[in-house]
Design a protein around this motif. Structure first.
Motif, short mmCIF file in Angstrom:
data_model
loop_
_atom_site.label_atom_id
_atom_site.label_comp_id
_atom_site.label_asym_id
_atom_site.label_seq_id
_atom_site.Cartn_x
_atom_site.Cartn_y
_atom_site.Cartn_z
N LYS A 45 0.85 -1.11 -0.13
CA LYS A 45 0.23 0.00 0.11
C LYS A 45 0.73 1.25 0.01
O LYS A 45 0.65 2.23 -0.68
N ALA A 46 1.99 1.31 0.92
CA ALA A 46 2.78 2.51 1.03
C ALA A 46 3.48 2.67 -0.65
O ALA A 46 3.74 3.73 -0.92
N LEU A 47 3.88 1.70 -1.08
CA LEU A 47 4.59 1.70 -2.40
C LEU A 47 3.55 2.13 -3.63
O LEU A 47 4.05 3.28 -4.18
N LYS A 48 2.20 1.82 -3.34
CA LYS A 48 1.53 2.28 -4.44
C LYS A 48 0.98 3.97 -4.09
O LYS A 48 0.77 4.83 -5.08
N GLY B 277 1.37 7.50 -6.37
CA GLY B 277 0.14 8.55 -6.81
C GLY B 277 -1.25 7.88 -6.50
O GLY B 277 -2.13 8.66 -6.70
N VAL B 278 -1.54 6.74 -5.79
CA VAL B 278 -2.54 6.15 -5.36
C VAL B 278 -3.16 6.92 -4.00
O VAL B 278 -2.51 6.98 -3.19
N PRO B 279 -4.47 7.45 -4.36
CA PRO B 279 -4.99 8.25 -3.01
C PRO B 279 -5.19 7.05 -1.73
O PRO B 279 -5.33 5.83 -2.03
N LYS C 241 -6.31 -0.18 -1.33
CA LYS C 241 -6.49 -1.70 -1.24
C LYS C 241 -6.75 -2.46 -2.74
O LYS C 241 -6.77 -3.60 -2.61
N ALA C 242 -7.09 -1.53 -3.54
CA ALA C 242 -7.27 -2.07 -4.97
C ALA C 242 -5.96 -2.29 -5.53
O ALA C 242 -4.93 -1.57 -5.39
N GLU C 243 -5.94 -3.43 -6.48
CA GLU C 243 -4.68 -3.83 -6.92
C GLU C 243 -4.64 -2.38 -8.19
O GLU C 243 -5.30 -2.34 -8.84
N ASN C 244 -3.17 -2.40 -8.15
CA ASN C 244 -2.71 -1.11 -9.10
C ASN C 244 -1.24 -1.64 -9.34
O ASN C 244 -0.36 -1.02 -8.80
#
Length: 555
Positions: A332-335, A339-341, A346-349
């Motif tokens: 989560k921290a890397l996402k 740039g992910v809010p 929790k969503a795969e990106n």
């Protein structure tokens, strides 16, 4: 899953004397603070001084995000996992500040099934060390203002008093105050302010002192003000160092507690890494090394702050260095760095993960630049997908770095066995430890080395005030001290909005001061503050107590 406080209150703790006995510590070396806490006596230091040192494992992390990385949780879980492998280990941590406990960040005793207990005591008053540091700091401040009021024999310039009062609470209203109002009997009016206790130089001194007399010497070295001729006034000039040392004589002794799995943990000292040097005390770490085969310790915030200061400040002062370094990250921290809010983490990106993982890459590069073996620990969450874990694994493998997915929050020591095995293997690898900079370099060259090598900046700019302060320090014999940078923890740069691995930026130093007692020069960058404020909804509003004394809402 149960809350942290629910898990902690249900823990089956052993009497602290039994935990001490597991380490070969006798009753005479313990000063009890109830059934489950004890201070370790001075005699124990002498008794263990001739023993060989164990292996030192430093746990650090990527730049923190609102999602949380769980660095302390991993540290505690790793210590518990080492015990499951049959290793004789000790975890050595910092003491929490009550400011974040009642604010937004939380405590510093781990989480889930990788906690240190009694968690509620540790996160609140503990053994009184924070209060002693606050009292010693504020005694010095009171003696300064009393000296000015009583005739000012040292000719202190009231406009150039350097040391601030402190309190272990987030209170933005105290950042800038005017004291001495209300007439002559109340002292001379002058501008003043408060730091949070963990940012006090007294805290840094406690953590860097080798023994009681070294503590007294360092306290005496504190530069408290300038006189009207521009000369330096120190704490010993006010004859404050003796009384300050008396207030800190018990606080100087490390504290022994236990984890949820009854493994030993020494907790002592608590400076923040964004505004101070971010490491537990030298005394706690060195004593732990004499008591165990493996010592797991941590440095605050990301490796650009806590680990850099651990390696360039604490290791110099203590004459030690880690045998291996663990860098904690989360999917989560890397996402988030990609740039992910926060509400979409929790969503795969995969795309955002690949974009943000460069933050981890820079921290790996930094630790390797010190010549130390690295293991990446991914603190695993239920929302992590196989694809995301595959991306991280391939990234680490491509860089020749061991990695492990740890589930210590949910599974305690069992969730960190793979990590512990890899850490033990890394600690056996040859290292070529070296500092980021040479102490003989000019102050600005040392600052530039940290900014360019560790942060990745193109260079450093200085305000006129910073230029003047650095020149004054050099002229007065402080030019060969190490550097302690006060900087935002959220970015490798001094701008918290620049996530990932920013490029083409410069660091701006707006001010500088010498912490002569601690033995380093502090440089202030960006808008980082030494007194935090509370959020709109502080954690304190959810903390309560039942009629039978049980604490609720503490995480």
């Amino acid at each position: 899953m149960k809350t942290d406080i629910e898990i902690a209150l249900e823990a089956k703790k052993r009497p602290i004397g039994e935990i001490a006995a597991d380490l070969g510590i006798g009753e005479d070396a313990l000063e009890y603070y109830g059934k489950y806490k004890a201070k370790l006596s001075e005699e124990l230091f002498a008794e263990t001084s001739s023993r060989p040192d164990g292996k030192l494992i430093l746990v650090t992390a990527i730049n923190p995000t609102p999602a949380g990385e769980g660095k302390t949780t991993v540290s505690v879980g790793l210590g518990q996992a080492l015990a499951k492998l049959g290793k004789r280990g000790v975890t050595a941590l910092r003491e929490p500040s009550m400011g974040p406990v009642f604010g937004v960040k939380g405590g510093a005793a781990g989480g889930g099934y990788s906690q240190v207990v009694p968690m509620e005591d540790i996160n609140l008053h503990f053994t009184g060390d924070m209060h002693a540091i606050t009292a010693a700091n504020n005694l010095l401040c009171a003696m300064i203002d009393n000296h000015i009021h009583q005739g000012n024999e040292l000719d202190i310039d009231p406009e150039r008093v350097l040391i601030l009062r402190c309190v272990d609470m987030n209170d933005r209203a105290l950042r800038e105050v005017t004291i001495g109002l209300g007439g002559k009997a109340n002292g001379q009016p002058r501008p003043d302010g408060f730091n949070i206790t963990v940012a006090s130089e007294v805290m840094a001194i406690l953590c860097l002192s080798s023994d009681l007399m070294d503590l007294k010497r360092r306290l005496g070295d504190i530069i408290v003000a300038y006189n009207r001729s521009g000369g330096i006034v120190r704490a010993r000039d006010l004859k404050a160092d003796g009384a300050m040392t008396v207030l800190l004589k018990d606080a100087l002794k490390p504290n022994l507690v236990q984890t949820l799995e009854n493994t030993p943990c020494i907790i002592h000292g608590g400076p923040f890494a964004n505004i101070a040097h971010g490491c537990n005390s030298i005394r706690a770490t060195k004593l732990a090394l004499k008591l165990a085969d493996y010592v797991v310790t941590e440095a605050g915030f990301g490796a650009d702050l806590g680990a850099e200061k651990f390696l360039d400040i604490k290791c110099r002062a203590a004459g030690i260095h880690p045998d291996a370094v663990v860098i904690v990250a989360t999917v989560k921290a890397l996402k988030y760095n990609g740039g992910v809010p926060k509400d979409e983490l929790k969503a795969e990106n995969a795309e955002a993960l690949r974009k943000g993982i460069v933050n981890l890459g820079k921290h790996i590069d930094n630790i390797q630049s010190y010549g130390l073996p690295v293991v990446v620990a991914i603190n695993e969450f239920g929302s992590d997908t196989d694809e995301e874990k595959r991306i991280i694994g391939e990234y680490c493998a491509a860089r020749g770095v061991d990695y492990s997915f740890a589930t210590v929050f949910k599974n305690g020591g069992d969730g960190g066995i793979d990590l512990a095995e890899k850490v033990c293997a890394a600690a056996e690898k040859p290292s070529d430890f070296r500092f980021c900079y040479d102490l003989d370099l000019p102050l600005k060259d040392k600052i530039n080395a940290i900014a360019t090598k560790i942060y990745g900046a193109d260079g450093v700019d200085y305000s006129e005030k910073a230029e003047q302060e650095l020149a004054y320090m050099t002229d007065n014999g402080y030019g060969k001290l190490p550097i302690c940078v006060a900087k935002t923890q959220y970015s490798l740069s001094d701008d918290p909005s620049l996530l990932g691995r920013p490029e083409r930026f410069r660091i701006t130093v707006r001010d500088a001061k010498v912490s002569a007692g601690a033995g380093f020069v502090v440089v202030y960058t960006g808008k980082v503050m030494t007194m935090p404020g509370l959020p709109k909804v502080p954690a304190a509003v959810n903390i309560d107590i039942t009629p039978d004394g049980e604490i609720k809402g503490l995480f």
